[in-house]
Motif scaffolding. Structure first.
Motif, PDB file in Angstrom:
ATOM      1  N   MET A 224       0.823  -1.196   0.000  1.00  0.00           N
ATOM      2  CA  MET A 224       0.000   0.000   0.000  1.00  0.00           C
ATOM      3  C   MET A 224       0.869   1.263   0.000  1.00  0.00           C
ATOM      4  O   MET A 224       0.364   2.339   0.151  1.00  0.00           O
ATOM      5  CB  MET A 224      -0.932   0.001   1.202  1.00  0.00           C
ATOM      6  CG  MET A 224      -1.906  -1.177   1.276  1.00  0.00           C
ATOM      7  SD  MET A 224      -3.171  -1.234   0.021  1.00  0.00           S
ATOM      8  CE  MET A 224      -4.143   0.176   0.395  1.00  0.00           C
ATOM      9  N   SER A 225       2.160   1.081  -0.181  1.00  0.00           N
ATOM     10  CA  SER A 225       3.077   2.222  -0.149  1.00  0.00           C
ATOM     11  C   SER A 225       3.082   3.009  -1.458  1.00  0.00           C
ATOM     12  O   SER A 225       3.620   4.104  -1.512  1.00  0.00           O
ATOM     13  CB  SER A 225       4.490   1.742   0.138  1.00  0.00           C
ATOM     14  OG  SER A 225       4.993   1.002  -0.964  1.00  0.00           O
ATOM     15  N   GLY A 226       2.521   2.420  -2.512  1.00  0.00           N
ATOM     16  CA  GLY A 226       2.536   3.081  -3.814  1.00  0.00           C
ATOM     17  C   GLY A 226       3.661   2.604  -4.708  1.00  0.00           C
ATOM     18  O   GLY A 226       3.716   2.962  -5.883  1.00  0.00           O
ATOM     19  N   GLN A 227       4.575   1.785  -4.166  1.00  0.00           N
ATOM     20  CA  GLN A 227       5.692   1.275  -4.956  1.00  0.00           C
ATOM     21  C   GLN A 227       5.206   0.302  -6.029  1.00  0.00           C
ATOM     22  O   GLN A 227       5.688   0.292  -7.143  1.00  0.00           O
ATOM     23  CB  GLN A 227       6.693   0.579  -4.038  1.00  0.00           C
ATOM     24  CG  GLN A 227       7.875  -0.004  -4.779  1.00  0.00           C
ATOM     25  CD  GLN A 227       8.832  -0.745  -3.844  1.00  0.00           C
ATOM     26  OE1 GLN A 227       8.610  -0.843  -2.646  1.00  0.00           O
ATOM     27  NE2 GLN A 227       9.895  -1.262  -4.408  1.00  0.00           N
ATOM     28  N   LYS A 228       4.229  -0.507  -5.687  1.00  0.00           N
ATOM     29  CA  LYS A 228       3.697  -1.517  -6.584  1.00  0.00           C
ATOM     30  C   LYS A 228       2.672  -0.860  -7.515  1.00  0.00           C
ATOM     31  O   LYS A 228       1.716  -0.250  -7.051  1.00  0.00           O
ATOM     32  CB  LYS A 228       3.027  -2.606  -5.749  1.00  0.00           C
ATOM     33  CG  LYS A 228       2.539  -3.784  -6.505  1.00  0.00           C
ATOM     34  CD  LYS A 228       1.989  -4.810  -5.507  1.00  0.00           C
ATOM     35  CE  LYS A 228       1.615  -6.077  -6.156  1.00  0.00           C
ATOM     36  NZ  LYS A 228       1.106  -7.049  -5.180  1.00  0.00           N
ATOM     37  N   THR A 229       2.882  -0.980  -8.826  1.00  0.00           N
ATOM     38  CA  THR A 229       1.946  -0.378  -9.782  1.00  0.00           C
ATOM     39  C   THR A 229       1.232  -1.417 -10.635  1.00  0.00           C
ATOM     40  O   THR A 229       0.384  -1.071 -11.446  1.00  0.00           O
ATOM     41  CB  THR A 229       2.669   0.635 -10.691  1.00  0.00           C
ATOM     42  OG1 THR A 229       3.733  -0.042 -11.376  1.00  0.00           O
ATOM     43  CG2 THR A 229       3.217   1.800  -9.892  1.00  0.00           C
TER      44      THR A 229
ATOM     45  N   CYS B 247       6.801  -5.929  -8.023  1.00  0.00           N
ATOM     46  CA  CYS B 247       7.565  -6.074  -6.777  1.00  0.00           C
ATOM     47  C   CYS B 247       7.821  -7.542  -6.442  1.00  0.00           C
ATOM     48  O   CYS B 247       7.676  -7.977  -5.288  1.00  0.00           O
ATOM     49  CB  CYS B 247       6.892  -5.357  -5.613  1.00  0.00           C
ATOM     50  SG  CYS B 247       6.783  -3.576  -5.842  1.00  0.00           S
TER      51      CYS B 247
ATOM     52  N   GLU C 245      -5.503   4.094  -1.921  1.00  0.00           N
ATOM     53  CA  GLU C 245      -5.926   4.767  -0.691  1.00  0.00           C
ATOM     54  C   GLU C 245      -5.853   3.774   0.459  1.00  0.00           C
ATOM     55  O   GLU C 245      -6.433   2.690   0.383  1.00  0.00           O
ATOM     56  CB  GLU C 245      -7.363   5.275  -0.833  1.00  0.00           C
ATOM     57  CG  GLU C 245      -7.888   5.942   0.401  1.00  0.00           C
ATOM     58  CD  GLU C 245      -9.347   6.365   0.270  1.00  0.00           C
ATOM     59  OE1 GLU C 245      -9.988   6.556   1.315  1.00  0.00           O
ATOM     60  OE2 GLU C 245      -9.838   6.490  -0.852  1.00  0.00           O
ATOM     61  N   CYS C 246      -5.142   4.137   1.509  1.00  0.00           N
ATOM     62  CA  CYS C 246      -5.094   3.316   2.725  1.00  0.00           C
ATOM     63  C   CYS C 246      -6.159   3.839   3.687  1.00  0.00           C
ATOM     64  O   CYS C 246      -6.240   5.050   3.905  1.00  0.00           O
ATOM     65  CB  CYS C 246      -3.728   3.420   3.392  1.00  0.00           C
ATOM     66  SG  CYS C 246      -2.401   2.727   2.411  1.00  0.00           S
TER      67      CYS C 246
ATOM     68  N   ARG D  20      -7.718   4.765   7.130  1.00  0.00           N
ATOM     69  CA  ARG D  20      -7.174   5.111   8.446  1.00  0.00           C
ATOM     70  C   ARG D  20      -7.563   4.068   9.487  1.00  0.00           C
ATOM     71  O   ARG D  20      -6.782   3.727  10.358  1.00  0.00           O
ATOM     72  CB  ARG D  20      -7.683   6.484   8.895  1.00  0.00           C
ATOM     73  CG  ARG D  20      -6.862   7.607   8.323  1.00  0.00           C
ATOM     74  CD  ARG D  20      -7.331   8.923   8.840  1.00  0.00           C
ATOM     75  NE  ARG D  20      -7.878   9.604   7.671  1.00  0.00           N
ATOM     76  CZ  ARG D  20      -8.797  10.502   7.671  1.00  0.00           C
ATOM     77  NH1 ARG D  20      -9.333  10.897   8.797  1.00  0.00           N
ATOM     78  NH2 ARG D  20      -9.206  11.044   6.571  1.00  0.00           N
TER      79      ARG D  20
END
Length: 115
Positions: free
Chosen positions: A1-6, A57, A81-82, A84
């Motif tokens: 969920m970090s955005g690294q994986k597309t 990844c 979107e993560c 909360r």
């Protein structure tokens, strides 16, 4: 969920028009929805490029162990979107988490009100 994986690596994909919403579920600890993204396209591949492996990844070995020589689907990830506060699956009417992707009812779009 970090955005690294597309790209998301899967053996199959839903039959629907991109861009479709995808809810992200975790089976760890509390079995909850932890985020969402939009799939903006699906591509079927047999052999990944080095760039694809980076976007998924995974290593080439991990890819080969997963695919086992089969064609696989790459889902294009956007607008991650993560949540909360994770949403327990019971709040959306599930008794157990899905083992893979699944279609969901329109009512589940209301999940944003649970967050």
């Amino acid at each position: 969920m970090s955005g690294q994986k597309t790209l998301e690596l899967r053996l199959s994909a839903p039959i629907c028009e991109p861009s479709f919403p995808v809810l992200v579920y975790t089976s760890k600890s509390k079995k909850s929805l932890v985020g969402a993204f939009f799939c903006t396209g699906v591509e079927t591949i047999q052999e990944p490029t080095a760039e694809m492996l980076e976007q998924i990844c995974v290593t080439e070995q991990e890819f080969n162990e997963y695919a086992k020589g089969r064609a696989v689907k790459l889902w294009r990830i956007s607008n991650v979107e993560c949540f909360r506060n994770p949403v327990p699956i019971e709040k959306i009417g599930l008794k157990q988490g899905p083992q893979s992707w699944r279609y969901f009812d329109k009512e589940i779009h209301q999940v944003s009100f649970l967050i």
